[in-house]
Design a protein around this motif. Structure first.
Motif, PDB file in Angstrom:
ATOM      1  N   GLN A 156       0.822  -1.211   0.000  1.00  0.00           N
ATOM      2  CA  GLN A 156       0.000   0.000   0.000  1.00  0.00           C
ATOM      3  C   GLN A 156       0.861   1.268   0.000  1.00  0.00           C
ATOM      4  O   GLN A 156       0.558   2.245  -0.684  1.00  0.00           O
ATOM      5  N   GLN A 157       1.959   1.230   0.764  1.00  0.00           N
ATOM      6  CA  GLN A 157       2.833   2.394   0.810  1.00  0.00           C
ATOM      7  C   GLN A 157       3.440   2.674  -0.563  1.00  0.00           C
ATOM      8  O   GLN A 157       3.512   3.833  -1.006  1.00  0.00           O
ATOM      9  N   LEU A 158       3.890   1.636  -1.253  1.00  0.00           N
ATOM     10  CA  LEU A 158       4.491   1.819  -2.573  1.00  0.00           C
ATOM     11  C   LEU A 158       3.458   2.309  -3.580  1.00  0.00           C
ATOM     12  O   LEU A 158       3.741   3.193  -4.399  1.00  0.00           O
ATOM     13  N   LEU A 159       2.252   1.750  -3.535  1.00  0.00           N
ATOM     14  CA  LEU A 159       1.194   2.194  -4.443  1.00  0.00           C
ATOM     15  C   LEU A 159       0.892   3.675  -4.240  1.00  0.00           C
ATOM     16  O   LEU A 159       0.688   4.424  -5.205  1.00  0.00           O
ATOM     17  N   ALA A 160       0.869   4.103  -2.970  1.00  0.00           N
ATOM     18  CA  ALA A 160       0.591   5.508  -2.669  1.00  0.00           C
ATOM     19  C   ALA A 160       1.725   6.402  -3.144  1.00  0.00           C
ATOM     20  O   ALA A 160       1.511   7.447  -3.765  1.00  0.00           O
ATOM     21  N   ALA A 161       2.952   5.975  -2.862  1.00  0.00           N
ATOM     22  CA  ALA A 161       4.112   6.789  -3.215  1.00  0.00           C
ATOM     23  C   ALA A 161       4.253   6.946  -4.729  1.00  0.00           C
ATOM     24  O   ALA A 161       4.714   7.985  -5.218  1.00  0.00           O
ATOM     25  N   LEU A 162       3.825   5.925  -5.485  1.00  0.00           N
ATOM     26  CA  LEU A 162       3.953   5.963  -6.942  1.00  0.00           C
ATOM     27  C   LEU A 162       2.729   6.555  -7.624  1.00  0.00           C
ATOM     28  O   LEU A 162       2.655   6.620  -8.845  1.00  0.00           O
TER      29      LEU A 162
ATOM     30  N   GLN B 133      -0.278  -3.035 -12.180  1.00  0.00           N
ATOM     31  CA  GLN B 133       0.052  -4.232 -12.951  1.00  0.00           C
ATOM     32  C   GLN B 133      -0.036  -3.972 -14.455  1.00  0.00           C
ATOM     33  O   GLN B 133       0.778  -4.456 -15.232  1.00  0.00           O
ATOM     34  N   THR B 134      -1.043  -3.179 -14.850  1.00  0.00           N
ATOM     35  CA  THR B 134      -1.183  -2.829 -16.264  1.00  0.00           C
ATOM     36  C   THR B 134       0.009  -2.008 -16.739  1.00  0.00           C
ATOM     37  O   THR B 134       0.588  -2.270 -17.802  1.00  0.00           O
ATOM     38  N   LYS B 135       0.397  -1.023 -15.943  1.00  0.00           N
ATOM     39  CA  LYS B 135       1.515  -0.157 -16.324  1.00  0.00           C
ATOM     40  C   LYS B 135       2.815  -0.946 -16.464  1.00  0.00           C
ATOM     41  O   LYS B 135       3.616  -0.688 -17.371  1.00  0.00           O
ATOM     42  N   PHE B 136       3.028  -1.912 -15.543  1.00  0.00           N
ATOM     43  CA  PHE B 136       4.284  -2.653 -15.560  1.00  0.00           C
ATOM     44  C   PHE B 136       4.227  -3.918 -16.420  1.00  0.00           C
ATOM     45  O   PHE B 136       5.139  -4.743 -16.387  1.00  0.00           O
ATOM     46  N   GLY B 137       3.126  -4.098 -17.160  1.00  0.00           N
ATOM     47  CA  GLY B 137       3.033  -5.217 -18.083  1.00  0.00           C
ATOM     48  C   GLY B 137       2.835  -6.566 -17.416  1.00  0.00           C
ATOM     49  O   GLY B 137       3.250  -7.597 -17.957  1.00  0.00           O
ATOM     50  N   LEU B 138       2.193  -6.577 -16.247  1.00  0.00           N
ATOM     51  CA  LEU B 138       1.957  -7.827 -15.519  1.00  0.00           C
ATOM     52  C   LEU B 138       0.490  -8.240 -15.639  1.00  0.00           C
ATOM     53  O   LEU B 138      -0.361  -7.438 -16.031  1.00  0.00           O
ATOM     54  N   ALA B 139       0.220  -9.487 -15.296  1.00  0.00           N
ATOM     55  CA  ALA B 139      -1.158  -9.978 -15.312  1.00  0.00           C
ATOM     56  C   ALA B 139      -2.005  -9.143 -14.353  1.00  0.00           C
ATOM     57  O   ALA B 139      -1.619  -8.901 -13.210  1.00  0.00           O
ATOM     58  N   GLU B 140      -3.155  -8.698 -14.829  1.00  0.00           N
ATOM     59  CA  GLU B 140      -4.011  -7.800 -14.045  1.00  0.00           C
ATOM     60  C   GLU B 140      -4.903  -8.619 -13.108  1.00  0.00           C
ATOM     61  O   GLU B 140      -6.000  -9.041 -13.464  1.00  0.00           O
ATOM     62  N   THR B 141      -4.423  -8.856 -11.877  1.00  0.00           N
ATOM     63  CA  THR B 141      -5.168  -9.662 -10.900  1.00  0.00           C
ATOM     64  C   THR B 141      -5.787  -8.822  -9.793  1.00  0.00           C
ATOM     65  O   THR B 141      -6.731  -9.260  -9.143  1.00  0.00           O
ATOM     66  N   GLY B 142      -5.241  -7.649  -9.538  1.00  0.00           N
ATOM     67  CA  GLY B 142      -5.734  -6.833  -8.432  1.00  0.00           C
ATOM     68  C   GLY B 142      -5.285  -7.330  -7.075  1.00  0.00           C
ATOM     69  O   GLY B 142      -5.761  -6.865  -6.050  1.00  0.00           O
TER      70      GLY B 142
ATOM     71  N   ALA C   2       8.268  -6.271  -6.709  1.00  0.00           N
ATOM     72  CA  ALA C   2       9.602  -6.037  -7.253  1.00  0.00           C
ATOM     73  C   ALA C   2       9.595  -4.865  -8.235  1.00  0.00           C
ATOM     74  O   ALA C   2      10.500  -4.011  -8.214  1.00  0.00           O
ATOM     75  N   LYS C   3       8.572  -4.816  -9.090  1.00  0.00           N
ATOM     76  CA  LYS C   3       8.472  -3.721 -10.056  1.00  0.00           C
ATOM     77  C   LYS C   3       8.313  -2.379  -9.357  1.00  0.00           C
ATOM     78  O   LYS C   3       8.918  -1.366  -9.749  1.00  0.00           O
TER      79      LYS C   3
ATOM     80  N   ALA D 100      10.753   0.882  -9.343  1.00  0.00           N
ATOM     81  CA  ALA D 100      10.244   2.184  -9.784  1.00  0.00           C
ATOM     82  C   ALA D 100      10.433   3.241  -8.702  1.00  0.00           C
ATOM     83  O   ALA D 100      10.746   4.398  -8.991  1.00  0.00           O
ATOM     84  N   MET D 101      10.238   2.836  -7.440  1.00  0.00           N
ATOM     85  CA  MET D 101      10.398   3.776  -6.344  1.00  0.00           C
ATOM     86  C   MET D 101      11.850   4.229  -6.221  1.00  0.00           C
ATOM     87  O   MET D 101      12.133   5.419  -6.023  1.00  0.00           O
ATOM     88  N   THR D 102      12.759   3.291  -6.358  1.00  0.00           N
ATOM     89  CA  THR D 102      14.185   3.635  -6.293  1.00  0.00           C
ATOM     90  C   THR D 102      14.563   4.597  -7.412  1.00  0.00           C
ATOM     91  O   THR D 102      15.252   5.605  -7.190  1.00  0.00           O
ATOM     92  N   GLU D 103      14.093   4.315  -8.635  1.00  0.00           N
ATOM     93  CA  GLU D 103      14.385   5.178  -9.769  1.00  0.00           C
ATOM     94  C   GLU D 103      13.784   6.566  -9.584  1.00  0.00           C
ATOM     95  O   GLU D 103      14.394   7.586  -9.931  1.00  0.00           O
ATOM     96  N   GLN D 104      12.570   6.599  -9.022  1.00  0.00           N
ATOM     97  CA  GLN D 104      11.895   7.886  -8.801  1.00  0.00           C
ATOM     98  C   GLN D 104      12.653   8.737  -7.793  1.00  0.00           C
ATOM     99  O   GLN D 104      12.840   9.944  -7.984  1.00  0.00           O
ATOM    100  N   GLN D 105      13.095   8.117  -6.714  1.00  0.00           N
ATOM    101  CA  GLN D 105      13.811   8.856  -5.677  1.00  0.00           C
ATOM    102  C   GLN D 105      15.146   9.383  -6.196  1.00  0.00           C
ATOM    103  O   GLN D 105      15.554  10.492  -5.861  1.00  0.00           O
ATOM    104  N   ILE D 106      15.808   8.583  -7.023  1.00  0.00           N
ATOM    105  CA  ILE D 106      17.107   8.992  -7.546  1.00  0.00           C
ATOM    106  C   ILE D 106      16.964  10.126  -8.565  1.00  0.00           C
ATOM    107  O   ILE D 106      17.678  11.140  -8.522  1.00  0.00           O
TER     108      ILE D 106
END
Length: 448
Positions: free
Chosen positions: A62-68, A91-100, A108-109, A113-119
């Motif tokens: 949840q924290q990662l979803l909010a931060a992104l 999941q759609t954005k990162f090209g993964l199966a859309e399960t919710g 992992a994705k 993404a969070m690491t890249e965003q912060q950098i």
């Protein structure tokens, strides 16, 4: 089907505060809002005055979803419709199966993404409230003003505990003199850091009101934080459908209960319709005596988690005073488990649990069908219960269902942990039936 909820007033978007200033900052939220009346657009707001809920959230989805920017709403550690929609978007954005649903791939994705965003951008990890979304926090707050304290253990070096406050109020269509609101306190740190502030968490639980601990992991009896919070709570809420090793963890839950911890398993509540129909099948006077003839039990469940099947069998045995005497696991495609009981009049009873490989439903391990029968072919006790959605898969295929009384079990309208939690928060007494049933379930499992 998309769940809709009322619009929400944000009294305070997530705000970073120091641990020592939490209570002072909470008071400021209410004083500031009610003194201004929010421009006269909404009535006064009523702050937490019904119960405290501590949520132990062992992973950072949840924290990662909010931060992104995928998730909008209170970071409360609660998986609800908002979370599901956010996960689907990610999941759609990162090209993964859309399960919710959360899984290692999406985590992992998002971490990457969070690491890249912060950098690259150094973006703030705040989020904006989506007033059009829906979440269980809304349902809880619409019934009772409450305080939700979320604990987020994280990895890495121990750098202390960070705190964040927010407050939200659903706007109901009915006229009310005040808004009913929830306060949210989020604490983030390593396990060791959270252990150190266990006393602070206890002090933040409102005195004189019921206190609930929703432990969204396997209860850690040897963990100081769990011990402290469990001792301070009216009830510890768990969901055994989430356990990877349900057999050992059901024994663990029973041991905690025997030591005085009031455990509430949301997965147990999902069995209510099956229990009611089983009991009703023998309500007619002519069938009551036939119940004593039952000596064969066949129970099918969705492969993945045997907790529901084991708890149902424990409930049935506890009601009929069957004593478990043997347990055998056959394995195979159906992961067959055979349990032998002895009745109070020394009749042998055989039970078989089968995990059916099928399309997984909303909850891991949901019951599919049940057959109660007898080796006495003259006994009018044969009863078959079938899931309304899955049908009587093996029962009808075997050809024996035609001579039995068949009923379809209507599933709960919403079996999600979040919906069951909102119902559970309206009651906090100990469930004696669950206690007695889990005792027998644990006896069964110890034979293994």
């Amino acid at each position: 089907m998309t769940t809709k909820s009322a619009p929400i007033v944000s009294l305070q978007a997530p705000k970073d505060v120091s641990l020592n200033d939490i209570n002072a900052e909470l008071s400021k939220i209410w004083t500031s809002y009610n003194s201004s009346g929010n421009g006269g657009m909404f009535p006064t707001a009523t702050r937490a005055a019904t119960f405290s809920l501590v949520v132990y959230e062992p992973e950072e989805t949840q924290q990662l979803l909010a931060a992104l920017g995928f998730y909008t709403g209170p970071v409360d550690g609660i998986y609800g419709p908002r979370m599901e929609a956010a996960l689907r978007s990610a999941q759609t954005k990162f090209g993964l199966a859309e399960t919710g649903k959360p899984n290692p791939d999406i985590l992992a994705k998002m971490r990457q993404a969070m690491t890249e965003q912060q950098i690259s951008q150094g973006q703030d990890d705040g989020y904006v409230l989506d007033a059009g979304g829906a979440g269980i926090a809304d349902a809880i707050a619409s019934q009772s003003p409450c305080r939700v304290i979320s604990l987020f253990p994280i990895g890495g070096e121990d750098e202390g505990v960070s705190a964040q406050l927010s407050a939200y109020c659903p706007v109901k269509k009915k006229n009310r003199s005040s808004l009913i609101c929830c306060e949210y306190i989020s604490l983030k740190g390593t396990e060791m850091a959270l252990d150190r502030v266990g006393g602070l968490v206890q002090s933040l639980m409102i005195g004189g009101l019921p206190k609930f601990l929703w432990w969204k992991a396997v209860p850690a009896a040897n963990m100081e934080l769990f011990q402290r919070l469990a001792a301070s709570s009216t009830a510890v809420i768990v969901d055994s459908s989430q356990y990877l090793d349900a057999q050992s963890e059901l024994i663990h839950l029973q041991e905690l209960m025997s030591q005085g911890t009031n455990i509430v398993d949301l997965n147990w509540r999902r069995l209510a319709a099956w229990q009611e129909l089983t009991a009703e099948a023998f309500d007619p006077p002519a069938r009551r005596a036939a119940l004593n003839e039952v000596d064969r039990v066949t129970l099918d469940y969705e492969k993945g988690n045997p907790a529901q099947a084991l708890m149902f069998l424990g409930w049935l045995a506890s009601r009929l005073q069957w004593q478990p005497v043997a347990f055998e696991s056959e394995g195979g495609d159906y992961d067959l488990k055979r349990i032998q009981f002895m009745s109070s009049d020394q009749r042998p009873i055989q039970a078989e649990l089968a995990a059916i490989p099928t399309q997984p439903g909303e909850v891991a391990g949901d019951l599919i069908d049940l057959k109660l029968a007898s080796t006495n072919l003259q006994a009018d006790c044969c009863t078959v219960l079938c899931s309304e959605t899955k049908g009587c898969m093996r029962m009808e295929a075997g050809g024996g269902a035609q001579s039995c009384r068949i009923q379809h079990v209507t599933p709960l309208q919403d079996q999600s942990s979040e919906t069951l939690l909102s119902q559970q928060l309206q009651r906090w007494d100990q469930d004696v039936l669950y206690t007695e049933s889990l005792d027998v379930t644990a006896q069964i499992l110890r034979l293994a």
